[in-house]
Write a protein that holds these residues in place. Structure first.
Motif, short mmCIF file in Angstrom:
data_model
loop_
_atom_site.label_atom_id
_atom_site.label_comp_id
_atom_site.label_asym_id
_atom_site.label_seq_id
_atom_site.Cartn_x
_atom_site.Cartn_y
_atom_site.Cartn_z
N THR A 1 22.72 33.14 -7.44
CA THR A 1 22.97 33.35 -8.87
C THR A 1 23.34 34.82 -9.11
OG1 THR A 1 20.62 33.76 -9.23
CG2 THR A 1 21.41 31.51 -9.58
N LEU A 2 23.97 35.06 -10.24
CA LEU A 2 24.34 36.42 -10.63
C LEU A 2 23.22 37.06 -11.43
CD1 LEU A 2 28.03 35.90 -11.88
CD2 LEU A 2 27.26 36.43 -9.56
N THR A 3 23.13 38.36 -11.34
CA THR A 3 22.25 39.10 -12.25
C THR A 3 22.97 39.26 -13.59
OG1 THR A 3 23.16 41.25 -11.59
CG2 THR A 3 21.29 40.38 -10.30
N PRO A 4 22.24 39.57 -14.66
CA PRO A 4 22.93 39.80 -15.95
C PRO A 4 24.02 40.85 -15.88
CG PRO A 4 20.56 39.57 -16.29
CD PRO A 4 20.77 39.60 -14.80
N GLU A 5 23.80 41.90 -15.08
CA GLU A 5 24.84 42.93 -14.94
C GLU A 5 26.08 42.35 -14.29
OE1 GLU A 5 25.65 47.29 -12.81
OE2 GLU A 5 23.84 46.14 -12.35
N GLN A 6 25.88 41.53 -13.25
CA GLN A 6 27.03 40.90 -12.59
C GLN A 6 27.78 39.98 -13.55
OE1 GLN A 6 24.67 39.48 -9.07
NE2 GLN A 6 26.53 39.99 -7.93
N ALA A 7 27.02 39.21 -14.33
CA ALA A 7 27.65 38.27 -15.27
C ALA A 7 28.49 39.02 -16.31
CB ALA A 7 26.59 37.42 -15.95
N THR A 8 27.95 40.14 -16.82
CA THR A 8 28.70 40.93 -17.81
C THR A 8 29.99 41.47 -17.20
OG1 THR A 8 26.63 41.53 -18.90
CG2 THR A 8 28.57 42.89 -19.37
N LEU A 9 29.87 42.02 -15.99
CA LEU A 9 31.06 42.53 -15.31
C LEU A 9 32.07 41.42 -15.03
CD1 LEU A 9 29.89 45.13 -12.61
CD2 LEU A 9 31.55 45.49 -14.43
N TYR A 10 31.56 40.28 -14.59
CA TYR A 10 32.43 39.14 -14.26
C TYR A 10 33.23 38.73 -15.50
CZ TYR A 10 33.70 34.63 -12.08
OH TYR A 10 34.38 33.57 -11.54
N GLN A 11 32.55 38.58 -16.63
CA GLN A 11 33.24 38.16 -17.85
C GLN A 11 34.26 39.20 -18.29
OE1 GLN A 11 32.77 35.12 -19.09
NE2 GLN A 11 34.49 35.54 -20.47
N ALA A 12 33.94 40.49 -18.13
CA ALA A 12 34.88 41.54 -18.52
C ALA A 12 36.13 41.51 -17.65
CB ALA A 12 34.19 42.91 -18.41
N VAL A 13 35.95 41.28 -16.36
CA VAL A 13 37.11 41.20 -15.45
C VAL A 13 37.98 40.01 -15.83
CG1 VAL A 13 37.81 40.77 -13.07
CG2 VAL A 13 35.98 42.40 -13.55
N VAL A 14 37.34 38.86 -16.11
CA VAL A 14 38.12 37.67 -16.48
C VAL A 14 38.95 37.92 -17.73
CG1 VAL A 14 37.95 35.28 -17.29
CG2 VAL A 14 36.55 36.03 -15.37
N GLU A 15 38.34 38.46 -18.77
CA GLU A 15 39.06 38.70 -20.03
C GLU A 15 40.19 39.70 -19.82
OE1 GLU A 15 36.06 39.92 -22.73
OE2 GLU A 15 35.14 37.92 -22.91
N ASP A 16 39.92 40.75 -19.06
CA ASP A 16 40.94 41.78 -18.84
C ASP A 16 42.10 41.24 -18.00
OD1 ASP A 16 42.00 44.53 -18.83
OD2 ASP A 16 41.46 44.48 -16.71
N MET A 17 41.77 40.55 -16.91
CA MET A 17 42.81 40.11 -15.98
C MET A 17 43.59 38.92 -16.52
SD MET A 17 42.80 42.32 -13.64
CE MET A 17 44.06 41.51 -12.63
N MET A 18 42.96 38.02 -17.28
CA MET A 18 43.70 36.89 -17.82
C MET A 18 44.75 37.36 -18.81
SD MET A 18 42.94 34.19 -16.24
CE MET A 18 44.09 33.26 -17.24
N ALA A 19 44.45 38.42 -19.55
CA ALA A 19 45.46 38.96 -20.46
C ALA A 19 46.63 39.53 -19.68
CB ALA A 19 44.83 40.05 -21.34
N VAL A 20 46.34 40.21 -18.57
CA VAL A 20 47.40 40.76 -17.73
C VAL A 20 48.22 39.64 -17.09
CG1 VAL A 20 47.87 42.16 -15.68
CG2 VAL A 20 46.10 42.88 -17.30
N ILE A 21 47.54 38.61 -16.57
CA ILE A 21 48.23 37.49 -15.91
C ILE A 21 49.12 36.76 -16.89
CG2 ILE A 21 47.86 35.24 -14.81
CD1 ILE A 21 45.31 36.46 -13.55
N ALA A 22 48.63 36.51 -18.10
CA ALA A 22 49.40 35.77 -19.10
C ALA A 22 50.69 36.48 -19.47
CB ALA A 22 48.55 35.52 -20.34
#
Length: 1024
Positions: free
Chosen positions: A787-808
């Motif tokens: 499982t992820l720690t809360p810090e990992q989950a926050t970072l994970y979500q930030a990467v997804v939001e940032d990179m999906m905008a770039v990919i789109a």
């Protein structure tokens, strides 16, 4: 060596831009644009000349050039090609693009980014491109040019387009190009054709989109295939579809459109917009309807042959899952209330609608629809043959399920070759060292229909009856006129006499012809042993040579006898035993056995650099009597010193890179044998490395590899071409005869013929076969969920939001790069926040995966065990090594690609010999192959490389001969993240993993943006 690339350039009518690069020939072109000039590019005139194997200074061939007739079609096409300059988006540094992988050059790893390079080339319209791709023959390995992966890809795509056109898998359409309506042909891709299209999308080389950075795989592939199918259709239909006077500009649009479908100019200028819109809608609806059968649940047809003495065939109807054909519900059970997982709400309507669509392709089906609940129809023999030959292929291509008797579609008529050794030679075949391929044997050719041998009289009677579907000795067979004509012609030819063993061997490998294949071989003596494909089992095992320090296992002695047997016949082979079964030991024992019989010519062994020390040590361990010289490094012998060093050696070990650099010197030596270890290194026949290895002469050749075919059958041809040059014919003939029928159409006859042709020269045994090795411990694999720690989950979500905008907001090559970057970042987050941030921050308490690794590692060393810990990230290993060493208070070794050979050897020796419990951290790329680390009985994959074959190779560093304990393999997966979702995707497609995933992770970049969003999305259950 000049490499020729092909890049599809989309536009109104599409086109193919062909450009070349060379590290020797090219000179920097003058760029007429703002893009930097490609420093290795070849000028258009030199490119044309080189493609024609002419002098770059003279684009026209000289009189009497033997290639003139061969190249005439290509010359005509290139004459039409216009010079062009393309802005290609290529990976590279600020100074130059990276060299193409086919050059064999080692690319720089620093400062690599995408850049725009002005590249001169020649631009071909679709019809000329189709002709060019058809005219380009396989180049001479020693010639001046080689096709790059992109050109080979486009050649296969052109062949697929021609196949679609020839099978009628196309429909006419009306499209608008640059504001002008035009008549075009478009492919219809359902069923197997749709699957082939998806495979082409997954396999597209990135450079094919380099000229269109704003286009992804889908649009680029669709544009390419549309243009090639249109060109193929026009070549196939040179005559007008409608006869009579050519319609004028004021004629009805439908008449003008029909003529334009075969005209040189497809455009329809001046057409009324309202008529264009109406016709376009109707034609689009026609194309859409042709794809309707390609749904999750499809109608299926099953042909059942009659009972003996009867003439009533039964064609049964059913509903079937398109994803899992084993989910099958006969119509008879459907009407009785039967169920099938995934059925639509009204399955009866699905069946009736599907049968209604099937009537368009098989009009006789109309009779079955006269009853309210159709479940089958009865056919006579003529009707059954009509269904087999006409309706079944159309229905299957349109997406319907079709199940036919096992004999349907196979070649009904073939040849059986029987050979018998001359008196006395059968017993001497193995024992007499003088027996070889020039030995005379008696042969006889018999005709086979179905499974029965028939004589000339029976064949003549079958031909007289002119019945295409007949029973021959209780078995139904299909007979077509071409096969019968070929068989009757063979009856009048030479059917018995004498041949040399070598001539028989060539006949077997050749396999007859398309209409009259060789379907059975019955041989005795040496040929029987060789052609059985089980020579290792049939031959008496050669005992372990006296000079071998150790004892060969029984299967290894059989392998030694097979190798010795092939060598005395002057034939090469592929020892394809599974990793860890002792290919090294069998090879060394062969050299000792030959030396005992008086063979003195040295053996050249070529291997990856990481295995040089392994061969050196294994030779010292198992065969100390062999004189070994390692030809590698700056201190290796050169010039006049090299022949003397080779003359004093029994075994010369070198690397693939050194063999390429020292080819001139190595080619001048009379080698007794050339051995290629990890022979998948020469699987690409066009690389300079593979060409160099093939150019080294030897009496016999041996390839060692656990994976003779990783992705495509062309790899098997390349390795076989090294072992036995010319035996399988040219690459073009192999592709036409075996590769395309097997890979594209799953042709059972071609598969059997290839197995018969290659079986005598390939020995493959698996560790999982208990009849081969019964004392190897078990390998237990398990997935460990983190499982992820809360810090990992926050970072994970930030990467997804940032990179999906770039990919789109990106397309083409840039999008692929962004997807890979996103995937790497998310995997780094799953490992540890410090891995992503690279800020040198503390490690404890911030990663669920690290916490689990700490706990597991503590248990392992407390139990006195050793473990291998694999990561694909060198920087993560560098973080883990000091942390785990301090946490465990035990040695934690760290092997990565930046270490010297001496340091690698030192680490391996310590891990194998030091009894202290410890961990061995390893970079997957640097240590995934070649190492023997049997001191470990645990393997941990901390982060996953999403290719099962790569992970299995790494695991087999511990799970191999010499391992005395069960091996526990753990694969860490962060739940609720892309790691879990990709793992599930691969599990669902396990049988296709090797072909779809290939050797890397690029396949993920071809997913749509919505699929990526779903893949990357973080599940709430991911946080512990």
């Amino acid at each position: 060596m000049l490499l020729v690339h092909g890049t599809w350039v989309t536009g109104a009518a599409g086109g193919l831009a062909v450009w070349g690069e060379s590290l020797e020939l090219g000179s920097p072109p003058r760029s007429r644009s703002r893009h930097r000039a490609h420093p290795f590019a070849v000028p258009p005139e030199a490119l044309r000349a080189t493609l024609l194997n002419a002098d770059p200074q003279d684009a026209e061939p000289q009189d009497g050039d033997p290639s003139e007739s061969t190249d005439s079609a290509l010359r005509d096409v290139l004459a039409k090609a216009a010079d062009a300059e393309l802005a290609l988006l290529l990976p590279g540094t600020t100074r130059a693009p990276l060299p193409s992988p086919e050059t064999g050059a080692e690319p720089s790893r620093r400062g690599v980014r995408l850049g725009s390079w002005a590249t001169p080339g020649v631009l071909l319209p679709p019809d000329a491109a189709l002709a060019a791709l058809a005219a380009l023959t396989d180049p001479d390995p020693d010639g001046p040019w080689a096709p790059a992966a992109s050109l080979r890809y486009l050649s296969l795509l052109a062949g697929h387009a021609c196949d679609l056109a020839q099978r009628g898998r196309m429909l006419p359409q009306l499209v608008t190009e640059a504001g002008v309506p035009a008549a075009r042909w478009r492919p219809v891709q359902t069923g197997a054709d749709a699957a082939a299209y998806r495979d082409f999308g997954a396999a597209m080389p990135p450079v094919c989109r380099a000229a269109e950075p704003d286009a992804g795989v889908g649009p680029t592939l669709a544009a390419a295939l549309d243009a090639l199918v249109d060109a193929a259709a026009r070549a196939l239909l040179p005559e007008r579809l409608l006869q009579g006077h050519r319609p004028g500009a004021r004629a009805p649009l439908a008449d003008r459109w029909a003529v334009a479908l075969t005209a040189a100019d497809p455009s329809l200028p001046g057409a009324p917009p309202a008529e264009v819109s109406a016709l376009e809608r109707a034609l689009t609806a026609w194309l859409r309807a042709a794809h309707d059968a390609n749904g999750p649940i499809r109608v299926s047809f099953r042909l059942v042959e009659p009972l003996p003495g009867h003439d009533e065939w039964r064609l049964e109807f059913a509903l079937q899952s398109a994803e899992d054909p084993s989910l099958y519900l006969p119509a008879e059970e459907l009407w009785a209330g039967g169920q099938l997982p995934g059925l639509p709400p009204r399955p009866d309507e699905t069946l009736l609608a599907g049968l209604g669509r099937g009537v368009r392709l098989y009009p006789a089906l109309h009779e079955a629809l006269q009853v309210p609940r159709p479940d089958a129809m009865t056919l006579d023999t003529a009707g059954a043959h009509d269904f087999l030959r006409q309706a079944a292929p159309l229905l299957q291509a349109a997406g319907f399920g079709v199940q036919l008797p096992a004999w349907a579609g196979r070649k009904a008529v073939g040849l059986k070759l029987t050979t018998r050794s001359r008196k006395g030679t059968a017993q001497k075949a193995v024992a007499d060292s003088g027996f070889g391929l020039d030995q005379l044997v008696d042969f006889r050719l018999d005709l086979v229909v179905g499974d029965a041998t028939v004589d000339a009289a029976e064949l003549a009677e079958l031909a007289r009856l002119k019945v295409p579907l007949v029973r021959v000795r209780g078995q139904w067979v299909e007979l077509d006129e071409r096969q019968l004509r070929a068989a009757l012609k063979a009856v009048g030819g030479r059917r018995e006499g004498e041949l040399t063993a070598g001539e028989v061997l060539r006949q077997v490998v050749d396999g007859g012809d398309e209409d009259l294949p060789l379907v059975e071989v019955d041989a005795d003596g040496m040929l029987g042993d060789l052609l059985s494909g089980r020579a290792a089992e049939r031959l008496s095992p050669v005992p372990t040579p006296p000079g071998f320090q150790g004892r060969l296992r029984p299967y290894q002695e059989r392998g030694l006898s097979w190798l010795h047997f092939l060598a005395r016949l002057g034939l090469g082979g592929i020892l394809a035993d599974d990793m860890g079964l002792g290919k090294t030991a069998q090879t060394l024992s062969l050299l000792l056995a030959e030396r005992d019989t008086g063979a003195v010519a040295p053996t050249l062994l070529i291997c990856p650099m990481s295995l040089v020390s392994n061969w050196q040590k294994e030779a010292a361990r198992f065969a100390p009597g062999l004189r070994v010289y390692v030809h590698h490094g700056g201190g290796r012998a050169r010039g006049d010193d090299l022949p003397a060093r080779i003359a004093d050696a029994d075994l010369v070990v070198t690397t693939y890179g050194t063999a390429l650099r020292d080819l001139g010197a190595l080619r001048d030596t009379a080698w007794g044998r050339v051995v290629c270890d990890e022979a998948q290194a020469i699987k690409n026949s066009g690389t300079r490395q593979a060409q160099a290895v093939r150019a080294i002469p030897a009496a016999t050749r041996l390839a060692l590899t656990g994976t003779p075919v990783e992705n495509h059958l062309a790899e098997l041809w390349s390795i076989m071409e090294f072992c036995n040059p010319g035996l399988l014919g040219t690459a073009k003939r192999f592709r036409r005869r075996f590769q395309e029928p097997i890979e594209v159409r799953q042709d059972a006859d071609a598969t059997a013929a290839l197995k018969r042709a290659t079986g005598p020269f390939v020995l493959r045994r698996l560790k999982t076969d208990k009849s081969i090795i019964s004392d190897l411990p078990e390998k237990n694999e398990m997935k460990v969920w983190c499982t992820l720690t809360p810090e990992q989950a926050t970072l994970y979500q930030a990467v997804v939001e940032d990179m999906m905008a770039v990919i789109a907001d990106s397309e083409g090559i840039q999008r692929r790069g962004n997807v890979l970057a996103a995937m790497m970042k998310l995997k780094q987050v799953c490992n540890h926040p410090a891995h992503l941030l690279k800020d040198g921050s503390r490690l404890p308490g911030r990663s669920g995966k690290l916490a689990l690794l700490e706990e597991l590692a503590s248990e392992l060393v407390a139990d006195g065990d050793k473990a291998l810990v694999f990561t694909q990230f060198a920087e993560f290993g560098a973080l883990l090594q000091p942390y785990l060493a301090a946490h465990l208070d035990r040695p934690v070794l760290w092997l990565h690609g930046g270490l010297s050979k001496a340091r690698r050897d030192e680490l391996v020796d310590r891990f194998q010999s030091d009894p202290e419990p410890m961990l061995f951290l390893l970079s997957l790329k640097a240590a995934g192959t070649g190492l023997n680390l049997t001191a470990a009985n645990h393997v941990i994959h901390v982060d996953r490389w999403w290719n099962p074959a790569v992970e299995d190779q790494a695991t087999d560093r511990a799970f191999r001969i010499g391992q005395s304990r069960n091996v526990q393999v753990r694969k860490f997966i962060c739940t609720g993240t892309l790691e879990e979702k990709i793992d599930a995707m691969i599990e669902r497609k396990k049988t296709l993993a090797a072909a779809v995933v290939g050797t890397g992770e690029d396949w993920i970049t071809d997913l749509s943006t919505e699929q990526l969003r779903e893949l990357f999305a973080l599940d709430p259950a991911a946080v512990g």
